[in-house]
Write a protein that holds these residues in place. Structure first.
Motif, short mmCIF file in Angstrom:
data_model
loop_
_atom_site.label_atom_id
_atom_site.label_comp_id
_atom_site.label_asym_id
_atom_site.label_seq_id
_atom_site.Cartn_x
_atom_site.Cartn_y
_atom_site.Cartn_z
N ALA A 1 21.04 25.78 25.86
CA ALA A 1 20.11 25.04 25.85
C ALA A 1 20.32 23.71 26.10
CB ALA A 1 19.41 25.05 24.41
N TYR A 2 19.50 22.55 26.54
CA TYR A 2 19.75 21.23 26.57
C TYR A 2 20.33 20.88 25.33
CZ TYR A 2 16.58 20.94 30.81
OH TYR A 2 16.09 21.10 32.08
N SER A 3 21.06 19.92 25.40
CA SER A 3 21.83 19.37 24.23
C SER A 3 22.81 20.54 23.41
CB SER A 3 20.97 18.73 23.25
OG SER A 3 20.28 17.50 23.86
N TYR A 4 22.88 21.60 24.24
CA TYR A 4 23.63 22.56 23.48
C TYR A 4 23.13 23.01 21.93
CZ TYR A 4 27.07 22.78 27.33
OH TYR A 4 27.45 22.78 28.67
N GLU A 5 21.70 23.00 22.05
CA GLU A 5 21.14 23.50 20.81
C GLU A 5 21.27 24.90 20.60
OE1 GLU A 5 19.66 22.06 18.55
OE2 GLU A 5 19.37 19.94 19.37
N GLN A 6 21.69 25.61 19.53
CA GLN A 6 21.95 26.96 19.58
C GLN A 6 20.72 27.87 19.03
OE1 GLN A 6 26.02 25.78 17.34
NE2 GLN A 6 26.36 27.88 18.34
N GLN B 1 20.03 16.51 28.82
CA GLN B 1 20.19 17.42 29.86
C GLN B 1 21.76 17.43 30.24
OE1 GLN B 1 17.60 16.01 32.81
NE2 GLN B 1 15.67 16.68 31.83
N TRP B 2 22.65 16.74 29.56
CA TRP B 2 24.07 16.73 29.84
C TRP B 2 24.55 18.05 29.79
CZ3 TRP B 2 28.26 18.13 26.72
CH2 TRP B 2 28.10 18.33 25.51
N PRO B 3 24.13 19.11 29.37
CA PRO B 3 24.92 20.36 29.68
C PRO B 3 25.17 20.70 31.13
CG PRO B 3 23.30 20.76 27.76
CD PRO B 3 23.13 19.47 28.19
#
Length: 493
Positions: free
Chosen positions: A299-304, A248-250
């Motif tokens: 997205a969470y974790s900056y998944e693309q 959740q760091w984004p």
């Protein structure tokens, strides 16, 4: 017989006395001259702002040499106005490496309304732990017009009166800022867990009151908060979080990017050069641009192409990018296409009644309605049908009571920003709904009591601010800054 005249004993005595007198006068004059020089030096020392430059620590990352961007030359000290010294400056970590970038896709320029602060719906499941009178010192003449009214106490009070606030709102904000000042960690952060996000929220509260590193009362507190976030960014190549394994760091990254971008805008207009602030804003903003999800959100974790995407995360990224664009840094001038995709994702979360859900077709309450409306307003899309539907939903369905189940502070900060942009009776009715309830909930120390009155609050992840005094005080303070933080930019009445 001697050829030299001899002085009488009386003449010799008189000559000796004269010599002694001359010697004494010479000594007195020398002492006075020395004292005068010393006094002049002391006056000069008192009028010059002597500041020890921050310690610059070289930090080597593991980025390969071909992953580089062009960077402005980094400065080694903070340049300030002599009239506003600060007593300390924390360490600033300067990275010896560079970070990869992607060129934003050009897009048509969009009319820019105000850059209002907003909050999302929740911080994710892991977040539960955890005087301005132009006090910036002047020099704000070339700020964006929407930001100027916060930087003079007279202007703030005038704006409060015009928009339905009162002097008690200003007093409450100052009390909160003093509370934050007393609870700040030694390294400039706040809280023990998720420090980057919570520091970003507190920093936004200070900046909303136009307190910068040169402010007389809060300047050192603001400077330490900025330096802490810059340290984190320089150590992580622009990623603003202390635990990158937390999916959740984004949330933290979006909040802190927003805060640092706004700090850069205010500081640059005062000619305050904080080491590496611009570099971190560039890297952090580009990370958001480069890691947008294929569905237009984030997205969470900056998944693309996989991962959890929700409207709360999206709203933070959109606000951060808008703050980056306001800096005037060239690399953000064409970020509208990224924002357009983000707004399109928010529209997929809207239900037929106008409410905006946490995710498309989610069973959770539509508490992101205000966030979606606000982001559309910020990016020049305030006249869209989705905004009109959202407005009607807020007018017809949203209520507030600090000691009731209708006290979702996270959602209501968004509501306040969106509704003041509409103005007219829409804003008047909402202002009457929340203002006095917020004022009456403040504790003597400037913090805010737990909302809900012991009842379960309707919303998403509301337990976080019920348990965390820092978090709810940030939200309440930002709500009370709504009157002047940014000028309304999309009034329709």
């Amino acid at each position: 017989m001697s050829l030299h005249a001899q002085l009488s004993p009386e003449a010799q005595a008189a000559l000796a006395a004269q010599k002694r007198t001359s010697t004494i006068f010479a000594l007195i004059i020398s002492v006075l001259a020395f004292a005068l020089v010393l006094l002049v030096l002391m006056v000069i020392a008192l009028t010059i702002n002597l500041k020890t430059p921050p310690e610059i620590i070289s930090y080597a990352s593991g980025v390969s040499e071909d992953e580089t961007i062009d960077r402005p030359e980094m400065t080694n000290q903070v340049e300030r106005k002599p009239s506003a010294p600060s007593s300390s400056m924390a360490k600033v970590i300067a990275s010896a490496s560079t970070s990869p970038t992607a060129v934003p896709i050009p897009d048509m320029e969009i009319t820019e309304p105000s850059l209002d602060f907003g909050n999302g719906d929740d911080f994710g499941d892991g977040w539960e732990n955890g005087d301005g009178d132009g006090s910036g010192g002047g020099g704000f003449g070339n700020l964006p017009s929407s930001m100027k009214k916060r930087c003079s106490k007279a202007d703030r009070l005038a704006r409060l009166q015009k928009e339905g606030g009162n002097e008690a709102c200003e007093d409450a904000v100052v009390k909160s800022l003093k509370y934050f000042q007393g609870s700040q960690n030694a390294d400039g952060s706040w809280q023990k867990k998720h420090r980057v996000g919570y520091t970003g929220l507190a920093l936004l509260a200070y900046l909303g009151h136009c307190d910068t590193p040169s402010s007389p009362e809060f300047g050192e507190t603001v400077e330490k908060a900025i330096v802490y976030l810059v340290n984190v960014g320089m150590a992580n190549n622009g990623k603003l979080a202390t635990d990158l394994d937390d999916k959740q760091w984004p949330y933290e990254h979006g909040i802190a990017t927003y805060a640092l971008a706004e700090a850069y805008t205010l500081c640059s207009k005062q000619n305050l050069d904080l080491p590496n602030l611009k570099e971190v804003v560039e890297m952090a903003g580009l990370h958001i641009i480069d890691n947008q999800h294929t569905n237009g959100g984030w997205a969470y974790s900056y998944e693309q192409s996989d991962g959890h995407v929700d409207s709360s995360v999206v709203c933070w990224q959109l606000q951060a990018l808008k703050a980056c664009k306001y800096t005037g840094i060239e690399i953000f001038s064409k970020s509208s296409n990224v924002a357009r995709k983000g707004l399109e994702y928010l529209e997929t979360c809207q239900s037929d009644d106008g409410g905006v859900m946490y995710r498309p077709k989610s069973a959770k309450p539509p508490t992101m309605t205000g966030g979606s409306v606000l982001c559309h307003q910020q990016w020049g899309k305030g006249s869209r049908a989705t905004v009109r539907k959202g407005r009607k939903f807020i007018e017809n369905e949203v209520t507030f009571g600090y000691d009731t189940e209708d006290s979702d502070l996270y959602a209501h900060y968004y509501y306040g920003q969106a509704m003041i942009n509409f103005g007219g009776t829409t804003w008047k009715n909402y202002n009457e709904l929340f203002r006095d309830d917020i004022l009456n909930a403040q504790n003597a120390d400037g913090s805010y009591k737990a909302p809900g009155g012991g009842k379960k609050i309707k919303g998403v992840a509301t337990a976080h601010f019920v348990r965390n005094a820092h978090y709810r005080t940030c939200l309440a303070t930002l709500m009370l800054e709504v009157y002047y933080r940014f000028l309304p930019g999309s009034s329709s009445q």
